[in-house]
Design a protein around this motif. Structure first.
Motif, PDB file in Angstrom:
ATOM      1  N   ASP A 119       0.854  -1.175  -0.158  1.00 55.15           N
ATOM      2  CA  ASP A 119       0.081  -0.111  -0.054  1.00 55.15           C
ATOM      3  C   ASP A 119       0.816   1.317  -0.130  1.00 55.15           C
ATOM      4  O   ASP A 119       0.408   2.259  -0.769  1.00 55.15           O
ATOM      5  CB  ASP A 119      -0.975  -0.031   0.998  1.00 55.15           C
ATOM      6  CG  ASP A 119      -2.282  -0.849   1.041  1.00 55.15           C
ATOM      7  OD1 ASP A 119      -3.007  -1.186   1.981  1.00 55.15           O
ATOM      8  OD2 ASP A 119      -2.415  -1.355  -0.317  1.00 55.15           O
ATOM      9  N   ASP A 123       0.469   3.902  -2.969  1.00 58.90           N
ATOM     10  CA  ASP A 123       0.308   5.328  -2.490  1.00 58.90           C
ATOM     11  C   ASP A 123       1.373   6.262  -3.109  1.00 58.90           C
ATOM     12  O   ASP A 123       1.019   7.412  -3.715  1.00 58.90           O
ATOM     13  CB  ASP A 123       0.353   5.297  -1.067  1.00 58.90           C
ATOM     14  CG  ASP A 123      -1.005   5.132  -0.511  1.00 58.90           C
ATOM     15  OD1 ASP A 123      -1.760   4.870  -1.095  1.00 58.90           O
ATOM     16  OD2 ASP A 123      -1.200   5.158   0.784  1.00 58.90           O
TER      17      ASP A 123
ATOM     18  N   GLN B 208     -11.773  -2.576  -1.187  1.00 56.00           N
ATOM     19  CA  GLN B 208     -10.757  -1.932  -0.229  1.00 56.00           C
ATOM     20  C   GLN B 208     -10.011  -0.694  -0.980  1.00 56.00           C
ATOM     21  O   GLN B 208      -9.970   0.307  -0.454  1.00 56.00           O
ATOM     22  CB  GLN B 208      -9.871  -2.781   0.170  1.00 56.00           C
ATOM     23  CG  GLN B 208     -10.312  -3.759   1.354  1.00 56.00           C
ATOM     24  CD  GLN B 208      -9.289  -4.769   1.605  1.00 56.00           C
ATOM     25  OE1 GLN B 208      -8.119  -4.863   1.083  1.00 56.00           O
ATOM     26  NE2 GLN B 208      -9.570  -5.899   2.395  1.00 56.00           N
ATOM     27  N   GLN B 212     -10.508   3.672  -0.157  1.00 55.15           N
ATOM     28  CA  GLN B 212      -9.525   4.636   0.007  1.00 55.15           C
ATOM     29  C   GLN B 212      -9.493   5.644  -0.932  1.00 55.15           C
ATOM     30  O   GLN B 212      -9.278   6.808  -0.593  1.00 55.15           O
ATOM     31  CB  GLN B 212      -8.035   4.158  -0.200  1.00 55.15           C
ATOM     32  CG  GLN B 212      -7.651   3.170   0.939  1.00 55.15           C
ATOM     33  CD  GLN B 212      -6.500   2.436   0.911  1.00 55.15           C
ATOM     34  OE1 GLN B 212      -5.680   2.999   0.032  1.00 55.15           O
ATOM     35  NE2 GLN B 212      -6.274   1.212   1.281  1.00 55.15           N
ATOM     36  N   ARG B 213     -10.224   5.639  -2.185  1.00 53.98           N
ATOM     37  CA  ARG B 213     -10.247   6.815  -3.030  1.00 53.98           C
ATOM     38  C   ARG B 213     -11.366   7.581  -2.873  1.00 53.98           C
ATOM     39  O   ARG B 213     -11.608   8.878  -2.785  1.00 53.98           O
ATOM     40  CB  ARG B 213     -10.059   6.336  -4.318  1.00 53.98           C
ATOM     41  CG  ARG B 213      -9.505   7.488  -5.373  1.00 53.98           C
ATOM     42  CD  ARG B 213      -9.254   6.412  -7.008  1.00 53.98           C
ATOM     43  NE  ARG B 213      -8.918   7.557  -7.991  1.00 53.98           N
ATOM     44  CZ  ARG B 213      -7.661   7.932  -8.287  1.00 53.98           C
ATOM     45  NH1 ARG B 213      -6.687   7.457  -7.476  1.00 53.98           N
ATOM     46  NH2 ARG B 213      -7.474   8.541  -9.115  1.00 53.98           N
TER      47      ARG B 213
END
Lengths: 269, 269
Positions: A119, A123, B208, B212-213
């Protein structure tokens, strides 16, 4: 030409790095063949056949760099006609003694997905893309580092490499021609001055790179490149921004030097 | 916790890969310290001091994975209190015998800039950036491969990794929600069908990532993810597009599998 095989039950990236580091010590050319994900006896048998055929065809015993976690497959490959170099096996025993514990081999651990690290990297890649080329300067507070330099000095590939390889969030900001008459740090960069790292390059090399983009342009002329680089280097010195000259360096070297000079925290080992 | 040092007169990337591959065989945690560009006796002396201090502080002999091309520096580091693992030295002699030639050690050859390879990689990175997310479909004729898949299935990081690591030009194209009612290949993709490679992922993991977006959106719901993935997988099967499920795979594994499945020519070894 001698053939080098890189074989593994994983990605074979480790076998490649290992073999490549060794072969580059020798002044010779090699034919490279990577065979990853050799995960069962059938696949391994085909690899052996391929190695043996190569020996028959070329008359030269192939070099086989392999990293198997599966013991049975490792032994099988060792029986090929190739010369096997197996660094995992060579070093596991002394390491086992020193650590006082038995190894617990597990396939796909070296270059596999550790959720947390993964992640971080994704990211960081998304961050580098969203903050490439001076876009979104308001996001600079999230940056681990902000690379600065003239157009085509290597900021974007370095940002992406830092993200993919180390999970480091790198923004980048270009100094463009219009800024050159009285070059100073824009307020948004001034605010994050401690995060700035400069890239520079020789005018001749920069001109070559820009020629590919806009042939015969003023932008690509050695004169214009030299002018921009001089201004930018003076700025680095005036503002005490650490910087490196990337002319003779690979992306790996630039990135390793930046991490080493800044003490940036890596998210991945 | 035991400390592992990675030391080199180059980037230390090889030392890291080598040490990391070995250490992941053992069920233990380590403190990692990389010290690249140790290029003179002064720097090497400081490294020895740091290793010896670490031993004194922790009471555990540090593990030292080093790859020096410079013989004098190599010998110097070997005299530290750390346990040194030196795979280059261990394998150079047998390789020298087999090749019938003496090694010509040269610093910065492994991860350094070979002009031709370098240009391929920078070109490939620029290509991936310019052709990300379905942009510039008219450039597909220059692509080595075109990754397809739903939004957030891993296309962009994979494209960039293929470019940076292998010099492969990867475009990517997203299938978006609007296409789903009767999903078919757009003409631009149909024209380059032999270059297509599909990514898929489980609906739970995709949800998932999308959360996050855009938290709590329809876009991120498991239901919507499952619907899109089902349509896209049916398309892959109907059109005989090779594809892989990236859920459990790292970027390295996805890339290695794609190269292995397609036989793509790499520009870099």
């Amino acid at each position: 030409m001698r053939t080098a095989f890189y074989v593994s039950d994983g990605t074979a990236i480790t076998a490649e790095v290992f073999g490549h580091a060794l072969l580059t010590m020798f002044p010779a050319q090699f034919e490279h063949i990577t065979l990853p994900f050799i995960e069962n006896i059938e696949a391994a048998t085909q690899v052996i056949q391929r190695i043996n055929d190569c020996y028959k065809t070329t008359g030269l015993r192939p070099l086989v760099f392999h990293t198997f976690v599966d013991e049975a497959l490792r032994l099988l490959i060792s029986q090929s006609d190739g010369i096997c170099y197996d660094f995992l096996n060579a070093f596991v025993e002394p390491l086992q003694k020193e650590l006082g514990m038995a190894p617990v081999p597990k396939t796909h651990r070296t270059h596999s997905m550790h959720e947390k690290t993964y992640d971080f990297r994704i990211d960081a890649v998304n961050y580098a893309l969203a903050n490439d080329d001076g876009a979104n300067m308001k996001n600079f507070n999230q940056a681990d580092i902000i690379l600065v330099g003239v157009s085509r000095s290597g900021k974007t590939p370095t940002s992406l490499y830092l993200a993919l390889q180390y999970g480091i969030k790198a923004a980048n900001y270009p100094f463009v021609e219009e800024d050159m008459s009285e070059l100073k740090l824009p307020p948004e960069l001034k605010k994050h001055q401690a995060k700035l790292f400069g890239l520079t390059i020789t005018a001749e090399r920069l001109s070559q790179i820009r020629e590919q983009r806009r042939p015969n342009s003023r932008y690509a002329s050695v004169k214009q490149c030299a002018l921009e680089l001089k201004e930018v280097e003076l700025l680095y010195q005036r503002e005490q921004i650490p910087y490196i000259n990337s002319t003779q360096l690979s992306i790996e070297e630039i990135s390793a030097k930046i991490i080493s000079r800044t003490g940036l925290k890596r998210q991945k080992y």
